[in-house]
Scaffold this active site. Structure first.
Site, PDB file in Angstrom:
ATOM      1  N   GLU A  12       0.820  -1.209   0.000  1.00 20.56           N
ATOM      2  CA  GLU A  12       0.000   0.000   0.000  1.00 20.56           C
ATOM      3  C   GLU A  12       0.857   1.264   0.000  1.00 20.56           C
ATOM      4  O   GLU A  12       0.348   2.359  -0.216  1.00 20.56           O
ATOM      5  CB  GLU A  12      -0.919   0.003   1.224  1.00 20.56           C
ATOM      6  CG  GLU A  12      -1.974  -1.094   1.200  1.00 20.56           C
ATOM      7  CD  GLU A  12      -2.749  -1.200   2.504  1.00 20.56           C
ATOM      8  OE1 GLU A  12      -3.931  -1.549   2.437  1.00 20.56           O
ATOM      9  OE2 GLU A  12      -2.169  -0.933   3.584  1.00 20.56           O
ATOM     10  N   GLY A  78     -13.102  -2.163   2.421  1.00 16.77           N
ATOM     11  CA  GLY A  78     -14.271  -2.760   1.812  1.00 16.77           C
ATOM     12  C   GLY A  78     -15.356  -1.712   1.635  1.00 16.77           C
ATOM     13  O   GLY A  78     -15.432  -0.741   2.391  1.00 16.77           O
ATOM     14  N   MET A 193      -9.785  -1.607   9.033  1.00 19.85           N
ATOM     15  CA  MET A 193      -9.311  -2.165  10.298  1.00 19.85           C
ATOM     16  C   MET A 193      -8.388  -1.251  11.110  1.00 19.85           C
ATOM     17  O   MET A 193      -7.855  -1.689  12.129  1.00 19.85           O
ATOM     18  CB  MET A 193      -8.606  -3.506  10.038  1.00 19.85           C
ATOM     19  CG  MET A 193      -9.503  -4.552   9.397  1.00 19.85           C
ATOM     20  SD  MET A 193      -8.679  -6.155   9.089  1.00 19.85           S
ATOM     21  CE  MET A 193      -8.435  -6.734  10.761  1.00 19.85           C
ATOM     22  N   GLU A 194      -8.202  -0.010  10.685  1.00 20.10           N
ATOM     23  CA  GLU A 194      -7.239   0.834  11.405  1.00 20.10           C
ATOM     24  C   GLU A 194      -7.660   2.285  11.610  1.00 20.10           C
ATOM     25  O   GLU A 194      -7.281   2.920  12.599  1.00 20.10           O
ATOM     26  CB  GLU A 194      -5.881   0.851  10.664  1.00 20.10           C
ATOM     27  CG  GLU A 194      -5.162  -0.458  10.573  1.00 20.10           C
ATOM     28  CD  GLU A 194      -5.572  -1.306   9.367  1.00 20.10           C
ATOM     29  OE1 GLU A 194      -5.346  -2.522   9.389  1.00 20.10           O
ATOM     30  OE2 GLU A 194      -6.148  -0.708   8.406  1.00 20.10           O
ATOM     31  N   ASP A 217     -12.910  -4.281  -2.359  1.00 23.89           N
ATOM     32  CA  ASP A 217     -13.882  -5.375  -2.386  1.00 23.89           C
ATOM     33  C   ASP A 217     -15.215  -4.865  -1.863  1.00 23.89           C
ATOM     34  O   ASP A 217     -15.324  -3.732  -1.387  1.00 23.89           O
ATOM     35  CB  ASP A 217     -13.386  -6.549  -1.537  1.00 23.89           C
ATOM     36  CG  ASP A 217     -13.129  -6.142  -0.092  1.00 23.89           C
ATOM     37  OD1 ASP A 217     -14.105  -6.081   0.673  1.00 23.89           O
ATOM     38  OD2 ASP A 217     -11.961  -5.856   0.265  1.00 23.89           O
TER      39      ASP A 217
END
Length: 260
Positions: A12, A78, A193-194, A217
């Protein structure tokens, strides 16, 4: 300004350290921090690893040890609802920890003893990232992403969204769970998630932050399909070119839209 740039995965942040002028490498807390200049901006690049605790530790270290004045988190996420498509870009207007639930002691989603469920991204940084992302989609997408990869991921007309991002320590691949989050968190545009952990740290330390994500996604049962291919061939290019444009903008506020 000293800009801290965080990503969870190496791909990333591909190319950013290589683009630094005179980078130095420092290891602290089992992480590598690269300090240098990115397109005339004093910067520190680091990989946080995955999850809220890892991200919070990294953000805190950036501020307390490396004295960054602003933080940008870049990576993948996502889709938060059906209107968000793979290849779209999301800039967080606010962030919430969707797995935070200390009820009945505190309301659901509220971070105990803060009185807050949502942490705001910095408005100015966010708008700069929205502008940089839109410029990239309008002027740089076809050069940065091969036709093959654009076809594989159906990157026909990606869009930029500015809204609510939800973070939690779970890879979202359950459409029923996502549907429930949409009911619980109106305006949700992305799940990851962060970001909310970084936003909380920055709120408590008084440091402006922004979170930008490429949608990899649809956060359903097919979420893991070609995930790493997307990260390497699409998201890495998004991050590099958008961060470059962002640095140009903040370093040269009068930059012409035709400049690269």
């Amino acid at each position: 300004m000293r800009l801290g740039i965080i990503s969870a995965l190496a791909d990333e942040q591909q190319g950013l350290v290589e683009a630094m002028e005179g980078p130095s490498r420092l290891v602290h807390g089992q992480r590598e921090y690269f300090v240098g200049r990115l397109w005339k901006i004093d910067a520190v690049c680091v990989l946080s690893r995955i999850g809220k605790v890892a991200a919070a530790m990294t953000a805190t270290t950036l501020v307390e040890k490396f004295r960054v004045t602003h933080i940008v988190f870049t990576g993948v996420a996502g889709a938060g609802d059906k209107s968000i498509r793979v290849g779209d870009i999301v800039v967080a207007e606010s962030l919430v920890q969707h797995d935070m639930d200390a009820s009945p002691l505190f309301p659901r989603f509220e971070v105990p003893l803060t009185g807050q469920t949502h942490f705001l991204g910095d408005h100015h940084l966010g708008q700069q990232l929205v502008t940089a992302a839109q410029w990239f989609l309008d002027h740089g997408l076809e050069d940065a992403i091969s036709e093959t990869e654009r076809n594989v991921f159906s990157l026909a007309q990606p869009r930029v969204h500015h809204g609510l991002v939800a973070s939690g320590d779970q890879f979202m691949n359950d459409k029923a769970r996502l549907a429930q989050l949409n009911d619980d968190l109106p305006g949700l545009v992305a799940v990851e998630m962060e970001g909310a952990a970084v936003a909380q740290v920055c709120h408590e330390l008084g440091v402006p932050c922004a979170v930008i994500r490429a949608i990899s996604d649809n956060a359903n049962e097919n979420a893991a399909t070609d995930f790493m291919r997307f990260v390497k061939s699409v998201a890495a290019q998004y991050a590099f070119h958008i961060v470059r444009r962002f640095c140009y903008q903040i370093g040269q506020p009068s930059i012409d839209s035709a400049d690269t």
